[in-house]
Scaffold this active site. Sequence first.
Site, PDB file in Angstrom:
ATOM      1  N   LYS A   1      53.454  38.652  43.417  1.00 21.60           N
ATOM      2  CA  LYS A   1      52.884  38.058  44.641  1.00 21.60           C
ATOM      3  C   LYS A   1      52.463  36.609  44.371  1.00 21.60           C
ATOM      4  O   LYS A   1      52.381  36.192  43.210  1.00 21.60           O
ATOM      5  CB  LYS A   1      51.675  38.889  45.089  1.00 21.60           C
ATOM      6  CG  LYS A   1      50.513  38.883  44.095  1.00 21.60           C
ATOM      7  CD  LYS A   1      49.454  39.922  44.440  1.00 21.60           C
ATOM      8  CE  LYS A   1      48.323  39.911  43.426  1.00 21.60           C
ATOM      9  NZ  LYS A   1      47.410  41.063  43.609  1.00 21.60           N
TER      10      LYS A   1
ATOM     11  N   ARG B   1      38.538  47.724  50.249  1.00 20.30           N
ATOM     12  CA  ARG B   1      39.337  46.590  50.683  1.00 20.30           C
ATOM     13  C   ARG B   1      40.466  47.192  51.500  1.00 20.30           C
ATOM     14  O   ARG B   1      40.211  47.826  52.517  1.00 20.30           O
ATOM     15  CB  ARG B   1      39.807  45.831  49.431  1.00 20.30           C
ATOM     16  CG  ARG B   1      39.966  44.356  49.608  1.00 20.30           C
ATOM     17  CD  ARG B   1      40.293  43.648  48.307  1.00 20.30           C
ATOM     18  NE  ARG B   1      41.575  44.096  47.709  1.00 20.30           N
ATOM     19  CZ  ARG B   1      42.133  43.555  46.645  1.00 20.30           C
ATOM     20  NH1 ARG B   1      41.544  42.553  46.024  1.00 20.30           N
ATOM     21  NH2 ARG B   1      43.272  43.996  46.170  1.00 20.30           N
TER      22      ARG B   1
ATOM     23  N   HIS C   1      43.611  51.152  43.992  1.00 21.69           N
ATOM     24  CA  HIS C   1      43.335  49.937  43.203  1.00 21.69           C
ATOM     25  C   HIS C   1      41.861  49.982  42.790  1.00 21.69           C
ATOM     26  O   HIS C   1      41.010  50.386  43.571  1.00 21.69           O
ATOM     27  CB  HIS C   1      43.623  48.719  44.091  1.00 21.69           C
ATOM     28  CG  HIS C   1      43.757  47.416  43.365  1.00 21.69           C
ATOM     29  ND1 HIS C   1      44.518  47.255  42.220  1.00 21.69           N
ATOM     30  CD2 HIS C   1      43.245  46.181  43.638  1.00 21.69           C
ATOM     31  CE1 HIS C   1      44.458  45.982  41.839  1.00 21.69           C
ATOM     32  NE2 HIS C   1      43.694  45.315  42.670  1.00 21.69           N
TER      33      HIS C   1
ATOM     34  N   ARG D   1      51.016  48.700  37.463  1.00 17.55           N
ATOM     35  CA  ARG D   1      51.233  47.515  38.298  1.00 17.55           C
ATOM     36  C   ARG D   1      50.607  46.265  37.681  1.00 17.55           C
ATOM     37  O   ARG D   1      49.713  45.664  38.267  1.00 17.55           O
ATOM     38  CB  ARG D   1      50.620  47.715  39.695  1.00 17.55           C
ATOM     39  CG  ARG D   1      51.102  48.896  40.495  1.00 17.55           C
ATOM     40  CD  ARG D   1      50.592  48.800  41.946  1.00 17.55           C
ATOM     41  NE  ARG D   1      49.163  48.588  42.042  1.00 17.55           N
ATOM     42  CZ  ARG D   1      48.249  49.550  42.132  1.00 17.55           C
ATOM     43  NH1 ARG D   1      48.609  50.815  42.162  1.00 17.55           N
ATOM     44  NH2 ARG D   1      46.969  49.241  42.200  1.00 17.55           N
TER      45      ARG D   1
ATOM     46  N   TYR E   1      35.715   6.812  39.774  1.00 15.86           N
ATOM     47  CA  TYR E   1      34.789   6.802  40.913  1.00 15.86           C
ATOM     48  C   TYR E   1      33.385   7.231  40.525  1.00 15.86           C
ATOM     49  O   TYR E   1      33.197   8.207  39.794  1.00 15.86           O
ATOM     50  CB  TYR E   1      35.273   7.755  41.999  1.00 15.86           C
ATOM     51  CG  TYR E   1      36.527   7.327  42.713  1.00 15.86           C
ATOM     52  CD1 TYR E   1      36.675   6.039  43.222  1.00 15.86           C
ATOM     53  CD2 TYR E   1      37.569   8.237  42.894  1.00 15.86           C
ATOM     54  CE1 TYR E   1      37.838   5.671  43.899  1.00 15.86           C
ATOM     55  CE2 TYR E   1      38.728   7.878  43.566  1.00 15.86           C
ATOM     56  CZ  TYR E   1      38.858   6.591  44.068  1.00 15.86           C
ATOM     57  OH  TYR E   1      39.995   6.238  44.725  1.00 15.86           O
TER      58      TYR E   1
ATOM     59  N   CYS F   1      40.275  12.241  39.972  1.00 19.49           N
ATOM     60  CA  CYS F   1      40.618  11.676  41.282  1.00 19.49           C
ATOM     61  C   CYS F   1      41.743  12.505  41.909  1.00 19.49           C
ATOM     62  O   CYS F   1      42.218  13.470  41.326  1.00 19.49           O
ATOM     63  CB  CYS F   1      41.063  10.226  41.126  1.00 19.49           C
ATOM     64  SG  CYS F   1      39.882   9.220  40.201  1.00 19.49           S
ATOM     65  N   MET F   2      42.193  12.096  43.071  1.00 16.84           N
ATOM     66  CA  MET F   2      43.250  12.849  43.744  1.00 16.84           C
ATOM     67  C   MET F   2      44.541  12.856  42.925  1.00 16.84           C
ATOM     68  O   MET F   2      45.221  13.878  42.836  1.00 16.84           O
ATOM     69  CB  MET F   2      43.521  12.247  45.129  1.00 16.84           C
ATOM     70  CG  MET F   2      44.527  13.050  45.940  1.00 16.84           C
ATOM     71  SD  MET F   2      44.933  12.284  47.512  1.00 16.84           S
ATOM     72  CE  MET F   2      43.410  12.477  48.402  1.00 16.84           C
ATOM     73  N   ASP F   3      44.859  11.701  42.298  1.00 17.17           N
ATOM     74  CA  ASP F   3      46.166  11.547  41.655  1.00 17.17           C
ATOM     75  C   ASP F   3      46.085  11.231  40.169  1.00 17.17           C
ATOM     76  O   ASP F   3      47.120  11.038  39.539  1.00 17.17           O
ATOM     77  CB  ASP F   3      46.924  10.381  42.309  1.00 17.17           C
ATOM     78  CG  ASP F   3      46.869  10.449  43.810  1.00 17.17           C
ATOM     79  OD1 ASP F   3      47.278  11.486  44.347  1.00 17.17           O
ATOM     80  OD2 ASP F   3      46.405   9.478  44.438  1.00 17.17           O
TER      81      ASP F   3
END
Length: 376
Positions: A34, A132, A164, A220, A261, A310-312
Site C-alpha cells: 500500500k 478501526r 489487525h 501480512r 532563515y 528550507c523548502m528546497d
Amino acid sequence: MPRAEVRIDLDAIRHNVRHLALLGDDAAVMAVVKADGYGHGAVDVARTALDAGARWLGVCTLEEAAELRTAGITAPVLSWLHLPEEDFSGAVATGIDLGVASRRDLAAVAAGARAAGRPARIHLKIDTGLSRNGCPPHAWGDLLEAVAGHAGAGEVDPVAVWTHFAHADAPAHPTIDVQTDRFDHAHAAATTRLGRPLLAHLANSAATLTRPDLHRDLVRPGIAVYGLDPVGGGVHLRPAMSLRARVALVKSVAAGEGVSYGHIWTTPTDRDLALVPVGYADGVPRLLGSTGRFTVGIAGRRRPVVGRVCMDQVVVDLGPTGTGHGVVEGDEVVLFGDGADGGPTATEWADLLGTIHYEVVTGVGCRPRLRRTTVG
Ligand SMILES: *Cc1c(COP(=O)(O)O)cnc(C)c1O
C-alpha cells in the site's frame, strides 16, 4: 546522479522477503505494498517480493490494486479499505480479493460481482479490539448470515477471516492474546456458519517477527519487507531506501554570520559550508533542522546540518575554513540509508522527530519532485 534521488535497493527487498518467508514457515507471505509500496514503488516491490517467495500482495485501495493488475501482476491481491459508493465490478472482474467489514460493504461487493458476472472473493474482517476497520463482534453473526445468503446466490466466495492488532510492536502486550481469542471465536463461528474452511490471517511485520503462534495461514508484513524493524529487536533486515543528493555549492562564510532563515545558527569561526539542494518539499521535515542533531553523510563522514531546513535546500557545516575537509561540489550526500557504513538512517530521523520510520519513508518516497531509482 540527479539533483536528488530516492534509491531503492531491490536486493534488500529480496533479502527481507526471503527472511520473512523462512520465519513464516508454513504461512504464506502477503507483501503489503500500500501507499506506493511505503514510498518504495508498489510495482517494483511487488514483482521483487513475488520473485523472492511472497505469494500474495496487500493494498489499501482499489486504485492501488488496479495499478498492480495494469502492470501485469496476476498474483492474489487483497484490497481492504473502501468507501460506501465504491464500484467493485472492475476489481471483481480482475480477480482482486476484497476485505469486507459490514453488511453495507458486502452489498456493494455483491453488486460488483453481479455486474462482473463472477463471484467476488472476500476476506471477512473482524474488529477484535483495534476499533478501526472491521466488523465489531456484536454484528458478526448478522454479517455471517448475510454472507451465507450471497454465497448461496453465487455472488461471493468467502476465503478468509482476518484481523489487525493494536499492540503487535509490544509482543508481550496482554491485548494480543485478548484479540487472538476474539479472532479464534469469530473464525470458528464463520467456518461453522459458512460450512467451509477459511484462511486465517492476523500478523503484521511485528507479529510475524516475534509471534510464530500468530502466523496461521498467511502473514501480512509491510514495513519489514522494506527492511525497517518495527520492534527494535536487531532482526536481520536490510533497509531498502536511501535518500541521496549532490552538493550544489561549497563556500566559506566569515565568523559571526547567521546561516539560513531565522539565523538559528551562527558561524563560530570562519566556516566552510556545503549547500545541499533538498528541503521540506522533498520530504525532509523542517523540524529536523530544529533538533540540532541532524547529520548527513558526505564522502563517508557525518556532517551536521546547520540552520533551518528550507523548502528546497539545507546547509551543511564542513568545519573551520582551511582544515581540508575534502568535500567538493557534486559530491554525493546520503541523507539516510541502510546505516551499514555508520551513516544516518530513517530510524534515526524518526527518533529525532518523535515519530516512526514508516512515516519517514512514506514521507520521502511519495514526493513527486524526487526521482526514484532502483538498483539490484
Ligand atoms: C499496513 C498493514 C499491514 C502491514 O503492517 P506493517 O506494520 O507495516 O507490517 C498489515 N495489515 C494491515 C491491515 C495493514 O493496514
